[in-house]
Design a protein around this motif. Structure first.
Motif, PDB file in Angstrom:
ATOM      1  N   ARG A   1       0.907  -1.252  -0.092  1.00 38.97           N
ATOM      2  CA  ARG A   1      -0.017  -0.023  -0.046  1.00 38.97           C
ATOM      3  C   ARG A   1       0.882   1.227   0.254  1.00 38.97           C
ATOM      4  NH1 ARG A   1      -4.947   1.898   3.843  1.00 38.97           N
ATOM      5  NH2 ARG A   1      -4.395   4.187   3.860  1.00 38.97           N
TER       6      ARG A   1
ATOM      7  N   ARG B   1       2.273   2.313  -3.468  1.00 40.17           N
ATOM      8  CA  ARG B   1       1.300   2.833  -4.343  1.00 40.17           C
ATOM      9  C   ARG B   1       1.418   4.391  -4.220  1.00 40.17           C
ATOM     10  NH1 ARG B   1      -2.811  -0.761  -6.057  1.00 40.17           N
ATOM     11  NH2 ARG B   1      -1.536  -2.766  -6.192  1.00 40.17           N
TER      12      ARG B   1
ATOM     13  N   LEU C   1      -3.732   6.642  -4.170  1.00 38.08           N
ATOM     14  CA  LEU C   1      -4.610   5.716  -3.124  1.00 38.08           C
ATOM     15  C   LEU C   1      -5.952   5.649  -3.771  1.00 38.08           C
ATOM     16  CD1 LEU C   1      -3.215   6.693   0.201  1.00 38.08           C
ATOM     17  CD2 LEU C   1      -2.933   4.359  -0.798  1.00 38.08           C
TER      18      LEU C   1
ATOM     19  N   ILE D   1      -7.734   0.286  -3.452  1.00 36.20           N
ATOM     20  CA  ILE D   1      -6.619  -0.413  -2.535  1.00 36.20           C
ATOM     21  C   ILE D   1      -6.829   0.173  -0.908  1.00 36.20           C
ATOM     22  CG2 ILE D   1      -5.268   1.911  -2.669  1.00 36.20           C
ATOM     23  CD1 ILE D   1      -3.398  -1.011  -3.000  1.00 36.20           C
TER      24      ILE D   1
END
Lengths: 358, 554
Positions: free
Chosen positions: B296, B299, B302, B306
């Motif tokens: 996460r 990434r 967002l 997710i």
């Protein structure tokens, strides 16, 4: 190509035309010795021939009663079908390159050598030859030595500063050659100088051979309460981290070796200061001497031999390697090796502390 | 950069702490504030972005040194450090790096940004030619973001504190978070008048020391200790001051915008609060694998997907500030009370209204739950009982217990005494070494980083890389083994004959796409070199997975 004057055998480098060995690692009838470091001069041979200035050190390091003959630098001697002569190599006291001539062919075995100046031994003289057998302990271009003056002021500055802080300076250096070279370049007006037994033993041989060294006190002669503050103690690497160093109290440690050029080598040993000081030629020194010999063929014995061979080939020379038992190995093991070598050499089986009780 | 080089040599030339502090004091007392700021920046492990590729530097150095590429590679192999190799092969100079450190960074290094390759080369080669071996080495290290020296941030803080008369913890706090290495910053850092600095600045983290089994005997009565689960997430501070919310990781990275759900929840907190806790991937009452949190964080954007897939919580375990008042010197039992009070009396955030029941003390039982929670504490009457709690850690998907003395203050750094981490016993397996790589820094030039494999059918498949756990003596022996048994070379990596068996310990298993075995070990380390075992006797992928499953079920 004419027949080889030196071949590599299980016992060491061999000259068939003269039926003798050079720096053999097994007992032979006749051993010509380039210098008295233990990997080049081993006990067990019937007869040894070395340079005149090197005879005392060699005798001291071989088994008692060894048959050692010596010959002046440059003087020619016929052995069977060949003419041999010894020429200064600048490595340590008495170190020699051995020149072998047979039917107009000249080969030179250099042993170990350096190009930097060293007041304790004669400077190297490059010898014209067809085939040159060289070491390559530091055969990588990262190994280039700072000037002698630089190192001299580094060591003196370190000692001076430690003295001002009320501490002793313990400098680890190979006991034969390196230690005496350091003694010849330190400023003895800074403070008293002390030496480990291994160094003391060699100093005596140097003095007998006519080399002047500053006054040094043998640590083993001093009583337990001796004060080392502000003093410089020269000891072999084998004494590093041993109980022997306890008596110096709070001290700064230094190590003088070509390997100290690379930071990791020092850091792995937890030494405070490293001084890049070697009795071997650096990269430029190797190339300079190789080129000065005018040799068409180069044979590399020990050290970083593969890079040197490849480099020489790329510059148009014939180059190959000889497998020998001379040390030099790869850098990362060098310090450990030097320690082992020194321990082996000085037979430090007995605990070093014993030195205190004569 | 001369002064900085002298400082470096002084720090590098001693292993004694008081001498290092003396060298730092002398340096900071002499150089300009602009230089001092940069020095603090680098000495505390901060880096500048690498503006020139390492390969580029190597190429220019090879040209300057006039040596073939292969010879440079040989040198690099032997030295093990690019910046140092370059410094050692360049032609020798008599020069010394004139000009201050800030000048070198701002007027040389920063000028590389966006410059053409030709200009970059001119700047770099010019800098090399204008400096000594050591200064070149430092320049290369700073340039490539790989500068390291044997001082801790604590030592730098100590020196600055002794120099300025300011308490170390104030200096530590002023050094937290983001700051620019300017003369103004340095002046504020050693300013006896000023406050703690910017509003969003976190406190230095207090770290726990690992506890071994027998050491519990030394801790006194178990009843004096709070136990908490040792969560496997990202340690962080959540700050709310003047309506601004900030989340800082222990690595002093500002993570606020990575965790919108925590920020949203934190808007309900009162002003002037700093919480210490762990960010965990957490879904439907269950802790998710740490790996998902990394995914996460990685990434850039967002999106809802997710956020739904990998929701996070802030598991708070301490409160460092309430009503803008520093609570760190209060005992933990008091701080815990305040923490629970502050969290339970917070305003409910609009979107979280539906959660009427805040099951703060049973975080793993809750089905749906807010993103801000209190990590529960547990108490035991005896160490046997405590150990029983600890042994349920695998089932709880945590690494073990944290033990914190009821009366402990919130300190700085890692100290033995009041906070301990007590991990569950690790898993152990037998593996065979299949590849090795040279290390860096102190281990440069030695083969110290190893790849280990286990059987899968009739094939050896890599399962872990590990580099810690061997003695110096053993490292030298392994190094010699690698050199004598190399079967292939891939850059710095060498494959070796698979004959040497090593017992590894690890804390958990994760699926892996990098390893052929499909699994990766968490925190693998070498336990011992098993001379007594043959490669035919080592574990298999199957046996490793089974071992893990069995233990997790306990």
């Amino acid at each position: 190509m004419s027949k080889a004057l030196v071949t590599s055998t299980n016992s060491g480098l061999y000259c068939p035309q003269g039926d003798f060995y050079i720096d053999p690692w097994r007992g032979v009838d006749l051993a010509l010795v380039t210098h008295a470091h233990s990997d080049h001069a081993r006990s067990g041979s019937k007869c040894y021939l070395t340079s005149e200035p090197g005879q005392h050190v060699l005798r001291a390091r071989l088994d008692p009663g060894a048959n050692v003959e010596s010959i002046a630098y440059g003087k020619k001697l016929t052995i069977k079908d060949v003419t041999v002569s010894f020429h200064p190599a600048g490595h340590v006291l008495g170190s020699a390159q051995i020149r072998i001539e047979h039917k107009g062919q000249v080969w030179v075995v250099s042993g170990d050598y350096k190009t930097q100046l060293d007041p304790t031994c004669e400077a190297i003289e490059p010898i014209q030859c067809h085939t040159f057998i060289t070491e390559s302990t530091f055969g990588l271009p990262i190994y280039r030595w700072p000037s002698e003056q630089d190192i001299e002021s580094q060591i003196n500055g370190w000692w001076q500063r430690n003295k001002e802080q009320g501490r002793a300076s313990v400098l680890f250096a190979y006991s034969f050659g390196k230690a005496q070279r350091i003694l010849s370049l330190v400023d003895s007006s800074i403070g008293p100088i002390f030496v480990h037994g291994a160094v003391h033993k060699l100093n005596e041989q140097y003095t007998t051979s006519g080399v002047t060294l500053p006054d040094c006190k043998f640590v083993g002669d001093l009583d337990k309460k001796a004060d080392f503050k502000g003093g410089l103690i020269i000891a072999p690497p084998a004494a590093f981290d041993s109980p022997w160093t306890k008596r110096f109290g709070d001290y700064s440690s230094g190590y003088a070796s070509g390997w100290m050029r690379v930071r990791g080598n020092r850091r792995r040993q937890s030494i405070d200061r490293g001084f890049t000081l070697s009795d071997h030629a650096d990269w430029n020194g190797l190339l300079e001497i190789i080129s000065a010999t005018g040799a068409e063929e180069i044979i590399v014995t020990h050290g970083f031999s593969q890079p040197l061979i490849k480099y020489l080939r790329e510059t148009g020379k014939q180059a190959r390697g000889f497998k020998t038992e001379y040390r030099g190995e790869e850098s990362e093991l060098a310090i450990a090796n030097e320690k082992l070598a020194e321990a082996y050499e000085e037979d430090l089986e007995k605990p070093p502390a014993k030195e205190d009780t004569p | 950069m001369k002064d900085f080089a002298v400082l470096f040599a002084d720090l590098d030339g001693t292993t004694k702490t008081n001498e290092k502090v003396a060298a730092l004091k002398k340096y900071f007392g002499t150089v300009s504030h602009g230089e001092a700021a940069w020095a603090v920046y680098f000495l505390t492990g901060r880096r500048i972005k690498q503006l020139v590729k390492s390969g580029q530097l190597a190429r220019w150095a090879v040209d300057e040194a006039k040596i073939p590429d292969w010879l440079f590679d040989e040198c690099y192999d032997s030295v093990g450090d690019l910046g140092e190799t370059i410094a050692l092969i360049l032609p020798t100079t008599e020069a010394h790096a004139e000009g201050s450190l800030d000048f070198w960074i701002e007027e040389k290094v920063y000028k590389l940004r966006g410059a053409s390759e030709l200009t970059q080369r001119e700047i770099v080669v010019g800098a090399w030619n204008a400096s000594s071996d050591l200064e070149r080495f430092l320049f290369n290290k700073l340039l490539t973001g790989a500068f390291r020296v044997g001082v801790s941030q604590q030592l730098v803080v100590k020196a600055l504190s002794e120099l300025s008369g300011i308490e170390p913890r104030v200096i530590s706090q002023r050094l937290m978070g983001d700051w620019d290495p300017t003369a103004e910053f340095f002046e504020k850092l050693i300013d006896t008048e000023g406050g703690a600095g910017e509003l969003s600045r976190p406190y230095p983290f207090y770290l726990a020391f690992p506890l071994t089994e027998n050491e519990t005997l030394l801790l006194g009565p178990a009843a004096n200790w709070f136990a908490e689960w040792k969560w496997d997430g990202i340690r962080a501070q959540l700050i709310k001051r003047n309506k601004e919310i900030a989340i800082w990781s222990r690595g002093e990275e500002l993570l606020t915008d990575r965790f919108p759900e925590i920020v949203e929840e934190a808007t309900g907190l009162k002003e002037g609060v700093v919480l210490d806790g762990e960010i965990l991937p957490f879904k439907e009452g269950d802790v998710l694998p740490f790996q998902l949190l990394q995914k996460r964080i990685g990434r850039k954007n967002l999106n809802k997907k997710i956020l739904d897939e990998i929701p996070v919580v802030f598991m708070a375990y301490d409160i460092l500030e309430e009503d803008y008042k520093d609570l760190r010197d209060e005992p933990l039992r008091f701080r815990r009370e305040r923490l629970e009070h502050v969290l339970s009396t917070r305003d409910k955030v609009a979107s979280q209204q539906e959660f009427t029941q805040l099951q703060l003390f049973a975080p793993c039982m809750t089905q749906l739950s807010p993103s801000l929670r209190v990590s529960p504490t547990m108490q035991a009457e005896s160490w046997e009982e405590m150990k029983k709690i600890r042994d349920t850690a695998n089932a709880m998907k945590v690494e073990g217990l944290m033990l914190k003395h009821r009366e402990s203050k919130y300190g700085t750094g890692r100290h033995k005494g009041f906070w301990w981490k007590w991990k569950v016993d690790p898993f152990t397996i037998d593996t065979v070494m299949v590849a090795a790589q040279p290390g860096h820094g102190k281990r440069a030039g030695l083969f110290t980083d190893y790849t280990f494999a286990v059987w899968q059918e009739n094939e050896l498949v890599p399962i872990a890389k590990a580099y810690s756990g061997l003695t110096d003596e053993e490292i030298r022996k392994v190094d010699a083994f690698v050199r004598e048994n190399t079967t292939g070379r891939y850059g710095p990596l060498r494959t070796v004959k698979p004959t040497q068996v090593f017992e590894l310990a690890f804390d958990g298993l994760q699926p892996s796409t990098r390893h052929k075995s499909g699994i990766a070990l968490r925190f693998p380390r070498i336990l011992r070199w098993r001379f007594d075992k043959k490669v035919s006797e080592i574990d298999t992928v199957e046996s490793v997975s089974k071992l893990f499953k069995e233990k997790a079920r306990d």
